[in-house]
Scaffold this active site. Structure first.
Site, short mmCIF file in Angstrom:
data_model
loop_
_atom_site.label_atom_id
_atom_site.label_comp_id
_atom_site.label_asym_id
_atom_site.label_seq_id
_atom_site.Cartn_x
_atom_site.Cartn_y
_atom_site.Cartn_z
CG PHE A 1 -15.20 -2.66 3.37
CD1 PHE A 1 -15.90 -3.39 3.82
CD2 PHE A 1 -14.25 -1.69 4.14
CE1 PHE A 1 -15.72 -3.98 5.24
CE2 PHE A 1 -14.16 -2.33 5.36
CZ PHE A 1 -14.78 -3.36 5.97
CB SER B 1 -5.12 2.40 7.00
OG SER B 1 -6.51 2.60 6.69
NE ARG C 1 -0.66 -0.62 4.82
CZ ARG C 1 -0.89 -0.11 6.07
NH1 ARG C 1 -1.73 0.87 6.37
NH2 ARG C 1 -0.11 -0.62 7.25
CD GLU D 1 -17.12 1.46 2.23
OE1 GLU D 1 -18.31 1.25 2.34
OE2 GLU D 1 -16.44 1.49 3.23
C1 LIG Z 1 -17.92 -0.92 5.15
C2 LIG Z 1 -16.90 -0.47 5.99
N1 LIG Z 1 -16.07 0.47 5.42
C3 LIG Z 1 -15.02 1.07 6.16
C4 LIG Z 1 -14.66 0.38 7.35
C5 LIG Z 1 -13.40 1.02 8.15
N2 LIG Z 1 -13.93 1.73 9.33
C6 LIG Z 1 -13.91 1.10 10.63
S1 LIG Z 1 -14.51 2.04 11.91
C7 LIG Z 1 -14.62 3.35 10.61
C8 LIG Z 1 -15.08 4.49 10.94
C9 LIG Z 1 -16.41 4.88 11.48
O1 LIG Z 1 -16.66 6.00 12.30
P1 LIG Z 1 -17.09 5.76 13.80
O2 LIG Z 1 -17.83 4.14 13.86
O3 LIG Z 1 -18.26 6.86 14.45
O4 LIG Z 1 -15.79 5.42 14.47
P2 LIG Z 1 -15.55 5.67 16.26
O5 LIG Z 1 -16.62 6.92 16.50
O6 LIG Z 1 -15.84 4.29 16.82
O7 LIG Z 1 -14.16 6.07 16.21
C10 LIG Z 1 -14.28 3.02 9.31
C11 LIG Z 1 -14.40 3.77 8.20
C12 LIG Z 1 -15.47 -0.57 7.93
N3 LIG Z 1 -15.12 -1.28 9.10
N4 LIG Z 1 -16.86 -1.10 7.19
#
Ligand SMILES: Cc1ncc(C[n+]2csc(CCOP(=O)(O)OP(=O)(O)O)c2C)c(N)n1
Ligand SMILES: [Mg+2]
Lengths: 328, 285
Positions: free
Chosen positions: A96, A50, A23, A71
């Site tokens: 995704f 990432s 990456r 996505e």
């Molecule tokens: C479909 C999908 N896309 C991307 C991700 C990667 N991802 C994991 S947590 C997250 C951020 C989402 O925001 P939130 O759940 O509000 O985060 P937190 O408040 O817990 O820090 C992302 C983009 C995922 N898990 N699933």
């Protein structure tokens, strides 16, 4: 034995060979692509650090688009942009992108033959502790089945850099698969890379078996070939970063030199790279084969090393599979 | 039954214990998410120690309430709450994210009884919860379905398909809870993909909306009671929380979304939690 024309790393079998995630090659490659072509834009789905999309954002803030965790929207917005003269790179985890947004890719990108470059990061079990949900093992299959889709699985960060630049210059849709963990950088800037071309890494004098592999596991295949060599068994290593279009000429040339082949990929053994090789060989030059990959299972939490060993994709397992295929 | 002040302070103490467990398990794992789990510790405590009709010894009981975790990355708080509630030994929490553990990095239903579903990929919980609520209503069952979501995952189209579905079918046995902590990975939610006015959006889709302080256990439990009394609509409780709650030095910082504390940080964090951020040592030293 090492193919001189591959210009591999001077530290190829050294313990301190440079380690870098593929990456990272996306980050540098897409900046270079963006420098030569102002049509290049990068879309991120809340994962800019990432996926390394952030490197492009820093270089070209006006050509970076934050999509949020969306996505499906990202794929379809990118299709629209491509039909309006942009070259969009869409970035997220492979689970995704193209996992979640598959049908959007199928209709709006593939069927339109739109120049969207789909970048799936964190593919394979080497994602590690995040577990099965995040360890995409079906993306090569999904993408290689789509008509007109180019599918590239770079072997290391240097090759990933070149693949991204080449993708930007290619007509139509391209899928590029990247990994999360640092892996050995076995190629160099001098190593040839052309979409659709395979690369011989190891060429023994008396080949008895061929190891055909894609992605970062090609380094494990190379280590396996070296181990086999020490045990008196000659193994050709053919690194095949472009799964589609497949370099059938190179595959058949190797197949005609040996009685049996082993394929290696960090993907389901069903439907992926090994299947592509089997389709080619079964129709033109059938011969005994083993398809190493994840055998109809999901991944799980663990360290990348633990998981590659568990799913028998480490170099020792490749050696074992090659020897059992030759009934040694 | 009305909650006494001592009931509430007992729940608050349990929440602190759960926070300690979260920190310890994340350090042992060496990867994982810190901000979300700490921010949701009070709500998980309210669920597992007061709201849910459940039996830790019989996680398959057909009449149990269902708690669906849509934002699977905050699962350390669920594991910790389940362990403290008696689903399994708290010691097992130390295996989080390790090879062979039932406590996978993201929750897997088939590996650990009581998880209800598999998640991690965002945006898929509310649809599954809606399906359960719809099925229970078809069978005239009285158990309730709760779905925890994050604010970042409101970006996903799948959520809004479920919001429309549950609104159309008036799934009043479904209560959603949104962790409105204002952060996601790339930054603050309003910068990454603005959600506001999020309450109005749910109202426009025929949901009953309640907003609470997600660290006020009494307020949260009262909101759940209100949701039970609303019979013509599904309810969403928008819980305003502080990511990293309990550890002042990381509170509100989106950079703590997806990393664990180091050993040194953990020692400091645990001390902050154990001393109720200095209150204990000041008052009782
Ligand atoms: C479909 C999908 N896309 C991307 C991700 C990667 N991802 C994991 S947590 C997250 C951020 C989402 O925001 P939130 O759940 O509000 O985060 P937190 O408040 O817990 O820090 C992302 C983009 C995922 N898990 N699933
Ligand atoms: Mg959030």
């Amino acid at each position: 034995m090492l193919n001189k024309e591959a210009y591999l790393s001077a530290k190829i079998f050294a313990d301190d060979i440079e380690q870098k995630a593929t990456r990272d090659g996306f980050g540098t490659g897409v900046v270079e692509a963006g420098t030569t072509d102002a049509r290049v834009v990068v879309l991120s789905a809340d994962l800019k650090e990432s996926t390394r999309a952030e490197v492009f954002e820093k270089a070209f803030p006006d050509r970076f688009v934050e999509m949020g965790v969306a996505e499906q929207n990202m794929a379809t917005v990118a299709a629209g942009m491509a039909l309006a003269n942009k070259i969009p790179f869409i970035t997220s985890y492979a689970a995704f992108n193209p996992g979640r947004n598959y049908e959007q890719i199928r209709t709006t990108i593939a069927l339109n033959h739109a120049a969207v470059k789909i970048c799936g990061m964190h593919a394979g079990v080497s994602v590690g502790p995040d577990g099965a949900t995040h360890q995409m093992l079906e993306d090569i299959g999904l993408m290689r089945m789509l008509p007109g889709m180019t599918v590239i699985v770079p072997g290391d960060a240097t090759e990933a850099h070149k693949a991204v630049i080449a993708a930007a210059k290619t007509d139509g849709p391209v899928y590029i698969r990247f990994g999360r963990s640092a892996t050995p950088v076995f190629t160099t800037p001098e190593t040839p890379f052309t979409i659709g071309k395979a690369l011989r890494l190891f060429d023994p004098i008396n080949p008895e078996v061929a190891l055909l592999s894609t992605g970062a596991l090609s380094y494990n295949a190379l280590l396996a070939a070296q181990m086999l060599h020490e045990q008196g068994v000659g193994a050709i290593v053919l690194h095949i970063p472009t799964v589609k279009p497949l370099d059938t000429e190179a595959v058949l040339e190797v197949a005609k030199q040996v009685p049996a082949v082993v394929t290696i990929e960090e993907h389901q053994a069903h439907g992926g790279f090994g299947s592509a090789i089997a389709e080619c060989l079964a129709q033109s030059h059938p011969l005994p084969m083993r398809i190493l990959g994840v055998q109809d299972q999901f991944g799980q939490s663990g360290t990348p090393e633990e998981l590659l060993r568990h799913y028998e994709l480490d170099s020792e397992s490749i050696v074992k599979a090659a020897k059992s295929l030759l009934a040694l | 039954m009305a909650l006494t002040d001592s009931d509430i302070s007992q729940l608050e103490n349990t929440a602190e214990e759960i926070r300690e467990t979260i920190i310890s398990m994340l350090v042992a794992a060496g990867s994982g998410h810190t901000a979300g789990p700490l921010g949701m510790a009070d709500i998980f405590t309210a669920f597992y120690f007061h709201i849910l009709k459940h039996d830790p010894l019989h996680p398959d009981d057909a009449d149990r309430d269902r708690l669906i975790l849509s934002n699977g990355h905050i699962v350390p708080v669920r594991y910790a709450a389940m362990a403290h509630a008696g689903y399994f030994d708290v010691l097992e929490c130390a295996t989080l994210r390790q090879f062979g553990s039932r406590l996978q990095g993201h929750p897997e239903r088939l590996r650990l009884p009581g998880l209800e579903t598999t998640s991690g990929p965002l945006g898929e919980g509310l649809s599954q919860a809606s399906g359960m609520a719809y099925a229970f209503r078809m069978d005239e069952k009285k158990n309730r379905v709760y779905c925890l979501m994050s604010d970042g995952e409101q970006d996903e189209g799948n959520i809004w398909e479920a919001v429309m579905f549950a609104g159309k079918y008036r799934l009043s046995n479904l209560t959603a809870v949104m962790d409105r902590n204002n952060i996601q990975i790339d930054g603050m939610t309003e910068d990454v993909m603005s959600l506001e006015p999020i309450a109005d959006k749910y109202r426009a889709f025929n949901w009953h909306v309640i907003e609470v302080d997600g660290h006020n256990v009494r307020q949260f439990i009262e909101a759940i009671d209100e949701a039970k009394a609303v019979v013509e609509k599904p309810t969403i409780i928008i819980a305003h929380t502080i990511p990293g709650k309990g550890v002042p030095e990381i509170e509100g910082d989106y950079r703590w979304h997806g990393k664990p504390p180091t050993k040194e940080e953990a020692q400091r964090f645990l001390k902050e939690i154990r001393t109720m951020n200095g209150k204990v040592t000041q008052e009782y030293a």
